[in-house]
Design an enzyme around this catalytic site. Structure first.
Site, PDB file in Angstrom:
ATOM      1  N   GLU A 134       0.819  -1.216   0.000  1.00 61.33           N
ATOM      2  CA  GLU A 134       0.000   0.000   0.000  1.00 61.33           C
ATOM      3  C   GLU A 134       0.849   1.261   0.000  1.00 61.33           C
ATOM      4  O   GLU A 134       0.371   2.349   0.300  1.00 61.33           O
ATOM      5  CB  GLU A 134      -0.963  -0.020   1.192  1.00 61.33           C
ATOM      6  N   ASP A 140      -4.274   0.068  11.435  1.00 56.28           N
ATOM      7  CA  ASP A 140      -5.095  -1.103  11.143  1.00 56.28           C
ATOM      8  C   ASP A 140      -4.308  -2.278  11.714  1.00 56.28           C
ATOM      9  O   ASP A 140      -3.241  -2.633  11.201  1.00 56.28           O
ATOM     10  CB  ASP A 140      -5.308  -1.281   9.631  1.00 56.28           C
ATOM     11  N   GLU A 148      -8.342   0.296  13.638  1.00 58.72           N
ATOM     12  CA  GLU A 148      -9.153  -0.628  12.831  1.00 58.72           C
ATOM     13  C   GLU A 148      -8.837  -2.060  13.225  1.00 58.72           C
ATOM     14  O   GLU A 148      -7.678  -2.392  13.495  1.00 58.72           O
ATOM     15  CB  GLU A 148      -8.807  -0.391  11.355  1.00 58.72           C
ATOM     16  N   ASP A 162     -13.390  -3.751  10.018  1.00 53.42           N
ATOM     17  CA  ASP A 162     -13.118  -4.159   8.626  1.00 53.42           C
ATOM     18  C   ASP A 162     -13.526  -5.629   8.476  1.00 53.42           C
ATOM     19  O   ASP A 162     -14.667  -5.932   8.141  1.00 53.42           O
ATOM     20  CB  ASP A 162     -11.633  -3.930   8.315  1.00 53.42           C
ATOM     21  N   LYS A 201     -15.702  -1.317   1.921  1.00 54.38           N
ATOM     22  CA  LYS A 201     -15.018  -1.853   0.733  1.00 54.38           C
ATOM     23  C   LYS A 201     -16.090  -2.510  -0.116  1.00 54.38           C
ATOM     24  O   LYS A 201     -16.649  -3.537   0.289  1.00 54.38           O
ATOM     25  CB  LYS A 201     -14.009  -2.919   1.151  1.00 54.38           C
ATOM     26  N   ARG A 260      -8.409  -1.670  -1.690  1.00 56.18           N
ATOM     27  CA  ARG A 260      -7.900  -2.981  -1.320  1.00 56.18           C
ATOM     28  C   ARG A 260      -6.387  -2.946  -1.549  1.00 56.18           C
ATOM     29  O   ARG A 260      -5.875  -2.088  -2.262  1.00 56.18           O
ATOM     30  CB  ARG A 260      -8.510  -4.101  -2.183  1.00 56.18           C
ATOM     31  N   SER A 261      -5.679  -3.889  -0.943  1.00 53.98           N
ATOM     32  CA  SER A 261      -4.232  -3.872  -1.163  1.00 53.98           C
ATOM     33  C   SER A 261      -3.894  -4.165  -2.628  1.00 53.98           C
ATOM     34  O   SER A 261      -2.877  -3.719  -3.134  1.00 53.98           O
ATOM     35  CB  SER A 261      -3.536  -4.839  -0.215  1.00 53.98           C
ATOM     36  N   LYS A 282      -9.135   5.608   3.026  1.00 57.21           N
ATOM     37  CA  LYS A 282      -7.884   4.883   3.270  1.00 57.21           C
ATOM     38  C   LYS A 282      -7.427   4.325   1.935  1.00 57.21           C
ATOM     39  O   LYS A 282      -8.057   3.433   1.389  1.00 57.21           O
ATOM     40  CB  LYS A 282      -8.143   3.755   4.271  1.00 57.21           C
TER      41      LYS A 282
HETATM   42  P1  PGA Z   1      -6.736  -5.970   2.081  1.00 57.11           P
HETATM   43  O1  PGA Z   1      -6.041  -5.098   3.220  1.00 57.11           O
HETATM   44  O2  PGA Z   1      -7.193  -5.096   1.001  1.00 57.11           O
HETATM   45  O3  PGA Z   1      -5.650  -6.926   1.691  1.00 57.11           O
HETATM   46  O4  PGA Z   1      -7.895  -6.668   2.752  1.00 57.11           O
HETATM   47  C1  PGA Z   1      -6.479  -3.851   3.640  1.00 57.11           C
HETATM   48  C2  PGA Z   1      -7.109  -3.869   5.008  1.00 57.11           C
HETATM   49  O5  PGA Z   1      -7.060  -4.854   5.755  1.00 57.11           O
HETATM   50  O6  PGA Z   1      -7.710  -2.856   5.386  1.00 57.11           O
HETATM   51 ZN    ZN Z   2      -8.172  -3.766   7.533  1.00 56.51          ZN
END
Ligand code: PGA
Ligand code: ZN
Length: 424
Positions: free
Chosen positions: A207, A242, A285, A310, A335, A364-365, A386
């Site tokens: 990220e 987070d 988070e 989350d 998300k 998302r990552s 975020k």
């Molecule tokens: P992810 O990570 O997009 O891989 O789920 C981001 C998060 O946990 O906020």
């Molecule tokens: Zn998260």
């Protein structure tokens, strides 16, 4: 009244920022207007998220999405041709019923959500409005960006257990000021970590935050605080994490392992309490695992800061309806691909607001250059976004879109600032 009919749907396999395949969907309206959207992908996923479909074949180490693409081109697409593109709920209902499963695992959440958000974009293009304005005629709040400057957990190969160490430029006057504050802190942090840990420390994670080889949370915080102080913007900045605690929790022993030490829910709560005493933390988070409701309730009640769900909520209206009234968390991580259609994600947002929650719209990552969440965050007046650090282009794309929206809104733009949980 002019009709806006879906006349074409076409999906293809493209790549995300981890060089993994993902789905891109084109929606044609009246054979003349195109709306295109890309599907993001998580790595630190909750077990209750809608399920993406991966080919599990040799190519791309099993990560191909040709089956999901085929499902769009042969099943979902043909079924929505002829529908009105502005009829988002009806389209989404159709997509859900064709899949028929609770978690969209049959046709794939990556297929379904791609169509769903491309429909929204096509509709906004067809009616001639920017997407944020199409989502909401009262859209005007520019979000506080959570700048994720140090990465750990599943999003790097270092040993930090917390996944994200963020600064919140809540004291900025405008979104564009928040951007240059973030840049100033990032520049200082780069120098600090290189000096302390060597050149390798300035490599970045998924990220865009530094993937510095730090092991301890407090050590990471010391670097961040030092960078903030050196930047001269300390008065304008709060901190947040987070923790993504689901990923260092053992459901069998019901214990958390943080920095090699085992904690019960109450023990971990004490750890957070001490952190909040020592640093001006404004938000945490996923401080506890995805089903540790007790931990979430205690943190929300006793820490007096924003507690964001989350993995705990997965942008799922049913989970919000059940858990939010218990006082578990006071903010929703939003998300859209966790639930799999835009209308369900918008329901989740509204439910959360009605519980007095804040909302943080999130990347998302695994992202592409598609900045669609920038329009969604303004569209729902969420007040927080975020989307990582600005040093990777798939993140910068969102910030650049927000800078443009800020310019378009002109004097009507309101930066959420210290009101990031409720900026109206
Ligand atoms: P992810 O990570 O997009 O891989 O789920 C981001 C998060 O946990 O906020
Ligand atoms: Zn998260």
């Amino acid at each position: 009244m002019k009709k806006f009919t879906i006349t074409g749907v076409f999906a293809r396999e493209i790549l995300d920022c981890r060089w993994n395949p993902t789905v891109q969907v084109d929606i044609w309206v009246n054979n003349e207007t195109l709306g295109r959207a890309d599907v993001p992908a998580g790595r630190s996923t909750g077990s209750n998220e809608a399920r993406e479909l991966r080919d599990k074949e040799k190519r791309y180490a099993g990560q191909g999405v040709r089956k999901a693409v085929k499902n769009v081109n042969e099943i979902l697409g043909p079924a929505i041709i002829g529908m009105d593109v502005t009829d988002q709920r009806k389209v989404d209902e159709k997509l859900r019923s064709l899949d028929g499963t609770k978690n969209k695992s049959k046709l794939g959440a990556n297929a379904i959500v791609g169509v769903s958000v491309a429909v929204a974009r096509a509709a906004s293009n067809a009616v001639g409005l920017p997407l944020y304005r199409y989502v909401n005629c009262n859209a005007h709040v520019l979000p506080v960006p959570l700048l994720n400057l140090l990465n750990g957990g599943k999003l790097t190969s270092n040993d930090l257990d917390f996944q994200e160490f963020c600064i919140f430029p809540i004291g900025a006057e405008t979104f564009s000021e928040a951007m240059f504050i973030g840049n100033a802190v990032n520049n200082e942090l780069r120098e600090i970590v290189i000096k302390k840990y060597g050149k390798i420390a300035a490599n970045v994670g998924d990220e865009g935050g530094f993937a510095t080889p730090i092991k301890k949370v407090r050590e990471a915080m010391e670097c961040l605080v030092q960078a903030v102080e050196r930047s001269g913007h300390a008065r304008k900045i709060g901190y947040g994490f987070d923790c993504a605690a689901t990923h260092w929790y053992n459901p069998k022993t019901k214990k958390y392992t943080l920095e090699g030490v085992e904690y019960t829910t109450d023990g971990l709560f004490d750890y957070y309490k001490a952190l909040c005493r020592d640093y001006p933390i404004v938000s945490i988070e996923d401080p506890f695992a995805e089903d540790d409701t007790k931990g979430f309730i205690r943190a929300t009640k006793e820490l007096g800061i924003q507690i964001v769900g989350d993995d705990f909520y997965c942008t799922n209206p049913a989970r919000i309806r059940e858990r939010a009234p218990k006082g578990a968390a006071n903010a929703l991580l939003w998300k859209f691909n966790q639930i799999g259609t835009l209308s369900e994600a918008l329901d989740a947002a509204e439910l959360a607001y009605r519980q007095g929650f804040g909302i943080m719209v999130s990347e998302r990552s695994g992202e592409t250059e598609d900045p669609i969440i920038a329009d969604f965050v303004v569209g729902i007046n969420a007040g927080q976004i975020k989307t990582g650090a600005g040093v990777r282009s798939e993140r910068t794309a969102k910030y650049n879109r927000l800078l443009l929206i800020e310019e378009e809104l002109g004097s009507q733009a309101r930066y959420a600032g210290t009101d990031f949980r409720c900026a109206l």
